[in-house]
Structure formats: structure tokens, C-alpha cells
Design an enzyme around this catalytic site. Structure first.
Site, short mmCIF file in Angstrom:
data_model
loop_
_atom_site.label_atom_id
_atom_site.label_comp_id
_atom_site.label_asym_id
_atom_site.label_seq_id
_atom_site.Cartn_x
_atom_site.Cartn_y
_atom_site.Cartn_z
N SER A 127 0.83 -1.21 0.00
CA SER A 127 0.00 0.00 0.00
C SER A 127 0.86 1.25 0.00
O SER A 127 1.96 1.27 0.56
CB SER A 127 -0.87 -0.04 1.26
OG SER A 127 -1.50 1.20 1.46
N TYR A 152 -2.46 -1.34 11.00
CA TYR A 152 -2.69 -1.84 9.63
C TYR A 152 -1.52 -1.46 8.72
O TYR A 152 -0.94 -2.30 8.03
CB TYR A 152 -4.01 -1.28 9.07
CG TYR A 152 -4.10 -1.38 7.57
CD1 TYR A 152 -4.33 -2.59 6.94
CD2 TYR A 152 -3.89 -0.25 6.76
CE1 TYR A 152 -4.36 -2.69 5.56
CE2 TYR A 152 -3.92 -0.35 5.38
CZ TYR A 152 -4.16 -1.56 4.79
OH TYR A 152 -4.17 -1.65 3.43
N LYS A 156 1.71 -3.71 6.68
CA LYS A 156 2.16 -3.66 5.27
C LYS A 156 3.67 -3.46 5.22
O LYS A 156 4.37 -4.09 4.43
CB LYS A 156 1.44 -2.54 4.51
CG LYS A 156 -0.06 -2.78 4.33
CD LYS A 156 -0.34 -3.98 3.42
CE LYS A 156 -1.80 -4.34 3.35
NZ LYS A 156 -2.10 -5.63 2.72
#
Ligand code: WQD
Length: 344
Positions: A127, A152, A156
Site C-alpha cells: 500500500s 494496519y 504492510k
């Protein structure tokens, strides 16, 4: 014989679109999904779109023994596209361990099992969140990784490192990390799209649900940012264009075209649009008026980010093609279709 690809999270939003593009390009697809944020009838819709029913197993990537058995049941898988992950930024702040366990252990299990089952390639869903607020825009793949804003986002970053370290250790794996910007829109058939659980957190599902009357009013989080109209700027990438980037990445791995064993690409359009611009384009291209109000900033939001997609354009021969108008119309068509199906 068709080459076999495992798609984890294949009934999800980006996963389902990617399955169709893989099938259209002649790949055989095996989907696994724990259905935590999607439903099995997506498999029916994939079949309606592509004319081919993919193999589907309900399986959680945390289930090591289950994954091991899956690779035995479907021998000859050549590569994996790993979408399966938890992805709600706010929820990750409340339930960090859930996020760290789901997102890290799933990838670890796959990387661990790949050599045993002769699976040589993996494409990982990363991302643009790894860049935080970039110092230079548009942002290139060489930009420094900033401290993550949420668990979150941190998953990544850590997952990118897990892939890098595993490959560096000599594991016979080739990897491509795709850093997505903001995926939006739906399949042109309106048979596949994004179906958020409960109140949408992301902008475009909130827009289409407001336009539909499911939500009373869209809140625009802040108009006092240092941007031309004061609202945040993002790079909104059409989900089918994004799906196609995965097929190219798989081709590249399987055809030995990589220049490094781990490659990283931005997947964005190169165009930054503000939240207010997006709202107005939605209104103009669908003819539907949106009820919206400006409210205060949302904690953790990045002010502005958009991609420099030159590396992906040149190296992958991939380019975002859909217009923003068509993309927003596709999101609206999907919302209308959901109503027809009695889903929302
Ligand atoms: C976009 C803009 C909001 C809702 C996150 C993740 C990222 C990626 C996509 C995946 C922001 C504004 C939103 C609303 C608004 N990953 N907004 N009103 O935060 O850029 O990215 O989702 O799953 O990794 O970080 O996307 O769609 O939430 O927000 O004004 O009701 O729209 O403030 O400026 P974001 P988003």
C-alpha cells in the site's frame, strides 16, 4: 496446460477482479478465502463474468495445516497472489493483535510452505500507506518509508520486510510488491465490486451509499489542509486497472523477466484528485446530487499523496487507463445493482 495461480482473498474486492483478469489471460485460478469480509456467491459472479468457475476453498491463511493440505490437493501451483488480510485502518488501532496476527502470520505461513510445494512466485498487496506523508510528490518507489500511522499500515511495512528478508536468506522465491494507491470503482458488468461491512470507512462506498439514500450525508473530513481546495488529495485507481497490474506481475515472475528477486511498483494513476473534486466529478458524471458537509479532520489522515507510476509504466508496460468519470459511474452502477439484488 494452463498455469495455476493461487489467489488468497480471491472473493474480496480487489481479489475478485483479479481472478477474472487472470482467467481472461489464460490462467487457472484456485481461490482461498475465509469469507470474513466477503461471501461465497462472489464465486458465482466471477463465473458469470469470465465464463469459468474458479476452484474455491474456504480456508484461513492462519491455518498452516490447511494450507499445506491445499497445496497437496492442488499440485502445480506456480505462484500466489496474496490479498487476504484485514484492512480497516480504524479497527486496526482498536485490535492491533488481530491485525498483526492475521496479516503477518498469513504471509509467514505462505512463504514457509512455498518452497516445500515448489511455488516459486508471490505477488503481495502492499500500500502507498508505507510512504506516510511523502516529502516529495508525486511519490516514487525510492521514497523513504515513514513510521506507520496505524497497526494496519505497520503490517504492510513489516510484510514487505518479511518478503525481502526471506528472499535474501536464499529461499527460492521471486516476489513483486505492489503498492496500491486508492482502489475504487467496480467491474463494468456491475457483477463485482466493493461490499463494505456496515458503515463504509472509505470514501467512494460512502459516496455511493449516500447517493442511494442509505446514508443521510457524506462527511468531508477537513477543508483546511494545505491543498488548493483545502480537502485531502489521493490517487484514485480503477480496480480493473489495478487487477490487470497483477496479471502483468504474475507474467513477469513466471517468464523470468524480473531484474531483482524482489521488485516494488507503485500502482496508481499519477493524478492527484481532492476529495471535493472527486465528489463533484461523481455528481457530474452520474447526474446524482450528493448531500455532503464539511466536518473536522479525521485522525491519522495523510494530507496529500499521489503516485509517480513511471517505473510501473516503463518496466511493467502497465498504465492506468480508465477515466475517473467511467470509474465513478461503475461504482454507481454497482451500487444500483446491489439494490436490485436486495443487498442494500
Ligand atoms: C480517502 C479520503 C478521507 C471517507 C485507506 C488506507 C489505505 C488503503 C485505502 C486499504 C481521505 C476522505 C473518507 C469519508 C471523507 N487501503 N473521506 N469522508 O484513508 O486514503 O486510505 O484506504 O484498504 O491503505 O489507509 O482512504 O477512502 O478512507 O479516504 O472525507 O466518509 O477521503 O479523509 O482524505 P485512505 P479513504
Amino acid at each position: 496446460m494452463k498455469k495455476k495461480i493461487l489467489v488468497t482473498g480471491g472473493t474480496g474486492y480487489i481479489g475478485s477482479h483479479t481472478v477474472v483478469e487472470l482467467q481472461n489471460s489464460g490462467y487457472e485460478v484456485v481461490i482461498i478465502d475465509n469469507l470474513s469480509n466477503s461471501s461465497a456467491d462472489v464465486v458465482d459472479n466471477i463465473e458469470k463474468v469470465s465464463g469459468i468457475r474458479p476452484a474455491f476453498e474456504e480456508l484461513d491463511c492462519l491455518d498452516y495445516a490447511g494450507l499445506d493440505a491445499l497445496f497437496t490437493k492442488y499440485p502445480g501451483i506456480e505462484a500466489i497472489i496474496h490479498f487476504a488480510a484485514s484492512k480497516a485502518v480504524g479497527e486496526s488501532v482498536e485490535k492491533p493483535l488481530l491485525y498483526y496476527r492475521n496479516n503477518l502470520v498469513s504471509l509467514i505461513n505462505l512463504l514457509d510452505l512455498m518452497p516445500k510445494h515448489g511455488v516459486g512466485g508471490i505477488v503481495f498487496s502492499s500500500s502507498c500507506t508505507v510512504y506516510g506523508q511523502p516529502d516529495v510528490l508525486p511519490v516514487t518507489e525510492k521514497a523513504p518509508i515513514k513510521k506507520a500511522e496505524s497497526p494496519y499500515g505497520n503490517t504492510k511495512q513489516i510484510n514487505e520486510e518479511i518478503v525481502q528478508d526471506t528472499v535474501a536468506s536464499g529461499s527460492p522465491i521471486n516476489a513483486i510488491l505492489l503498492r496500491y494507491f486508492n482502489p475504487i470503482g467496480a467491474h463494468p458488468t456491475a457483477l463485482l465490486g466493493e461490499l463494505p461491512n456496515g458503515v463504509p470507512q472509505n470514501l467512494v462506498p460512502y459516496i455511493t451509499q449516500t447517493a442511494m439514500g442509505i446514508r443521510e450525508k457524506l462527511s468531508v473530513f477537513g477543508d483546511d489542509y494545505n491543498t488548493p481546495d483545502g480537502s485531502c488529495i489521493r490517487d484514485f485507481i480503477n480496480v480493473v486497472d489495478l487487477a490487470k497490474a497483477h496479471v502483468i506481475a504474475i507474467d513477469r515472475i513466471l517468464n523470468g523477466k524480473q531484474k531483482e528477486k524482489v521488485e516494488i511498483f507503485n500502482v496508481g494513476t499519477g493524478r492527484g484528485l481532492s476529495v471535493l473534486e472527486l465528489i463533484h466529478i461523481f455528481e457530474e458524471s452520474t447526474g446524482v446530487k450528493l448531500n455532503y458537509q464539511i466536518v473536522s479532520r479525521r485522525a491519522g489522515d495523510i494530507e496529500q499523496v499521489w503516485a509517480d507510476p513511471a517505473f510501473a509504466n516503463e518496466e511493467l508496460g502497465w498504465k492506468a487507463e480508465a477515466t475517473i468519470e467511467d470509474t465513478l459511474r461503475s461504482a454507481w452502477a454497482w451500487q444500483l445493482k446491489l439494490r436490485e439484488r436486495g443487498i442494500q
